[in-house]
Design an enzyme around this catalytic site. Structure first.
Site, mmCIF file in Angstrom:
data_model
loop_
_atom_site.group_PDB
_atom_site.id
_atom_site.type_symbol
_atom_site.label_atom_id
_atom_site.label_comp_id
_atom_site.label_asym_id
_atom_site.label_seq_id
_atom_site.Cartn_x
_atom_site.Cartn_y
_atom_site.Cartn_z
ATOM 1 N N CYS A 26 0.789 -1.304 -0.174
ATOM 2 C CA CYS A 26 -0.128 0.168 0.101
ATOM 3 C C CYS A 26 1.001 1.468 0.033
ATOM 4 O O CYS A 26 2.049 1.123 -0.678
ATOM 5 C CB CYS A 26 -0.903 0.150 1.203
ATOM 6 S SG CYS A 26 -0.242 -0.130 2.749
ATOM 7 N N HIS A 557 -3.181 10.385 3.495
ATOM 8 C CA HIS A 557 -3.766 9.157 3.481
ATOM 9 C C HIS A 557 -5.358 8.832 3.667
ATOM 10 O O HIS A 557 -5.725 8.808 4.976
ATOM 11 C CB HIS A 557 -3.054 8.050 4.226
ATOM 12 C CG HIS A 557 -3.023 6.394 3.795
ATOM 13 N ND1 HIS A 557 -4.264 5.950 4.226
ATOM 14 C CD2 HIS A 557 -2.192 5.769 3.366
ATOM 15 C CE1 HIS A 557 -4.023 4.431 4.019
ATOM 16 N NE2 HIS A 557 -3.027 4.419 3.129
#
Length: 635
Positions: A26, A557
């Site tokens: 990720c 994020h």
């Protein structure tokens, strides 16, 4: 290759390529699915230059790298001789062993629906409470409408689980819903009226009257309303059938012929074989849990009440959710989760003791919101932010939770719905249509005892109060204070500002990736917090990195683990290398869509080159909007 040696070291520490089922990444971490996590050298990995930390969650072995993880990932694939397809092919398999796969499957099926299940359960519980108190009558429109709101989801549960389960298994979500709908179709239940044609398995535990046949095959009609196991098994089978059909049906007619044949195969087979076997299995599971419980309800209560918070930490509590739902569906009550009710109150009792006893201002600041959220059953901030780091308070809360569980076990109290948590969970213990009795009041006693005992034990046995140093405190400023500034960052989102330590991901909350803050957005638009350049846009759109004109490196994020959505619900408006200005729209995202998939939408805003500044100072505000000053970088 810049990261070749780091990649070699990581592969060696995780047990080599032979120990890797899959690896993907990720925005900040490599996510391994290892065949055997026990042979991984976690402590050595955490000490390596280039590795921030190592986390284990959801069957994944996560090596936190930082912003340059794509380069490290590429190096890992190259050095290990792993193809990109092979690396990510089983990224959602839930881990290398059956237990991790089971936990991953259960959490994937139930997480998206738990919020609305708790909400409707609360409504049903309050309706029962109003009836028990005599505020409404069973025939009143108010009661019937409230009860319908509360009971509808659980009654039609197979349809909802048909959606979540087949999505987890990788099939067509509408096929899953259609299967669930068939199981609770009203006309089917009406077929049981009248004299049966004949009886199967007469004289056995599985004796079943046969009222209808399908192509001459006897159909054992069951009640699938509120059921759990049948639809999960049916959708699992449907996903396999669908996959096989896709391989043999031409593309030009796949759109309608694949669901056509899937439903024609799976629905009759579910009514004839899968459904009855699943119902019998559910009945046996319910009776089995009651048998274990009845061996010693007090010991069961002590065990579950004491270890519930430990189960939550490791995700093991998911294994009990379907058991409780099955018990409510088959036995109309569940004693298992009931015995864990005092655990959250034991936790906040310990937190209150810490607040009263500590001299560390940071812990006090963390403690108050953790205490408030714990009242409503959300104990993760209390566990991760307060009691677990201090160790003794967590142990004391477990002891207090065990006592509460023992009291509930001794009283034989049960839950009749899977409703709210914390104080909102009180109506769970009111039996619909019955007056409030001793078993309910014993739950209330257990709740009070757990809280008071957690408070007293923590206060008596104490804890090592961390010494507060200048470096250990994240400075807070108000809008009116004057600072020696290098740069001011404005809010990229509209929403609720929370301390970084309250973000439910250790890589962010620990500060390992840098200082910053978290925002729970109320609008699905991410703006630039400063003038600068886009240095990174993750392909899935869930994360953007920029470098400001003054050199600050900012990571934004959107949500927790949202990389697994693979770009769904995200629309990116910039690309790497773009020059941007403060307030410019970077990304749009669907908040409700992301939440419906079971993901936390909290968005960390991190200054990843924190060590280049004397301080990273965060404003003391509750709500922010785009353009509000939120972070001041000080030389």
């Amino acid at each position: 290759m810049k990261y070749e040696q780091l990649a070699k070291d990581i592969l060696e520490k995780v047990g080599g390529t032979d120990n890797i089922n899959s690896v993907f990444h990720c925005i900040t971490r490599l996510r391994f699915k290892l065949k055997d996590e026990s042979i991984a050298k976690t402590e050595e990995l955490e000490k390596m230059d280039g590795v921030i930390s190592v986390l284990r969650s959801g069957g994944q072995y996560q090596v936190v790298i930082g912003n340059h993880v794509p380069d490290v990932y590429a190096a890992v694939l190259s050095v290990g001789g792993i193809s990109a397809e092979g690396a990510e092919g089983s990224a959602n398999d839930g881990g290398g062993n059956l237990f991790n796969k089971f936990i991953d499957m259960i959490s994937g099926v139930f997480t998206p629906v738990l919020g609305v299940l708790a909400a409707t359960g609360m409504i049903k519980g309050f309706a029962s409470m109003f009836l028990a108190f005599g505020w409404v009558t069973a025939t009143s429109g108010t009661y019937q409408i409230l009860y319908a709101i509360g009971d509808a989801l659980f009654y039609f549960f197979p349809i909802f689980l048909g959606y979540t389960a087949i999505k987890k298994f990788g099939g067509n979500i509408f096929v899953g819903m259609a299967i669930g709908g068939a199981l609770v179709y009203p006309a089917i239940s009406g077929l049981t009226a009248g004299k049966p044609l004949y009886t199967l398995f007469a004289g056995t535990l599985f004796e079943s009257p046969i009222h209808v046949t399908f192509l001459g095959i006897p159909v054992i009609l069951m009640s699938y309303a509120s059921s759990v196991i049948p639809i999960i098994l049916a959708t699992f089978f449907a996903s396999k059938v669908e996959k096989g059909l896709k391989n043999i049906i031409p593309d030009v007619v796949k759109t309608f012929l694949v669901p056509f044949f899937t439903l024609l195969i799976v629905v009759p087979l579910t009514f004839i074989v899968i459904g009855p076997i699943a119902v019998w299995a559910g009945d046996l599971l319910g009776q089995g849990t009651l048998w274990v419980y009845n061996l010693s309800p007090v010991i069961a209560g002590l065990f579950l009440g004491g270890f519930w918070q430990v189960f939550v930490i490791f995700g093991l509590h998911w294994g009990l959710i379907p058991v409780a739902l099955n018990n409510i569906a088959t036995l109309h009550a569940d004693p298992i989760l009931a015995m864990t009710f005092g655990a959250s109150f034991a936790q906040i009792g310990a937190v209150l003791a810490v607040i009263l006893k500590t001299k560390n201002q940071k812990i006090k600041t963390l403690g108050f919101p953790a205490f408030i959220s714990g009242i409503f059953g959300v104990t993760e901030p209390a566990i991760y932010g307060v009691t677990l780091p201090l160790k003794k308070p967590f142990i004391m809360s477990c002891i207090a939770g065990a006592v509460g569980g023992g009291i509930i076990g001794f009283a034989g109290s049960q839950g009749y719905i899977l409703g709210g948590l914390g104080v909102f969970g009180i109506p769970n213990f009111i039996e619909p249509g019955s007056p409030i009795g001793t078993q309910f009041w014993m739950v209330m006693l257990a709740m009070v005892v757990s809280f008071v005992l957690g408070l007293i034990l923590t206060f008596i046995f104490g804890f090592k109060d961390p010494v507060e140093t200048a470096a250990s405190v994240t400075p807070v400023v108000t809008q009116s204070e004057t600072l020696i500034e290098q740069e001011v960052l404005v809010s990229p989102l509209a929403g609720e500002l929370i301390p970084l330590v309250n973000v439910k991901d250790e890589a962010f909350s620990s500060g390992a990736l840098g200082k910053g803050l978290g925002i729970v957005p109320t609008e699905g638009k991410l703006y630039s917090p400063a003038n600068g350049t886009v240095t990174m846009v993750f392909p899935t759109g869930h994360a953007v990195g920029i470098t400001t004109d003054s050199g600050a490196e900012i990571l934004m994020h959107i949500g927790m683990d949202t990389v697994q959505l693979e770009g769904k619900y995200f629309t990116v408006h910039v690309k790497q290398g773009d020059k941007i200005t403060a307030g410019q729209l970077l990304t749009e995202f669907d908040i409700e869509g992301i939440r419906s998939e079971g993901y936390d939408i909290t968005t960390p805003i991190i200054v990843t080159n924190t060590n280049q500044y004397l301080d990273v100072m965060v404003v003391d505000e509750e709500e922010v909007k785009p353009g509000d000053r939120v972070i001041t970088l000080v030389i």
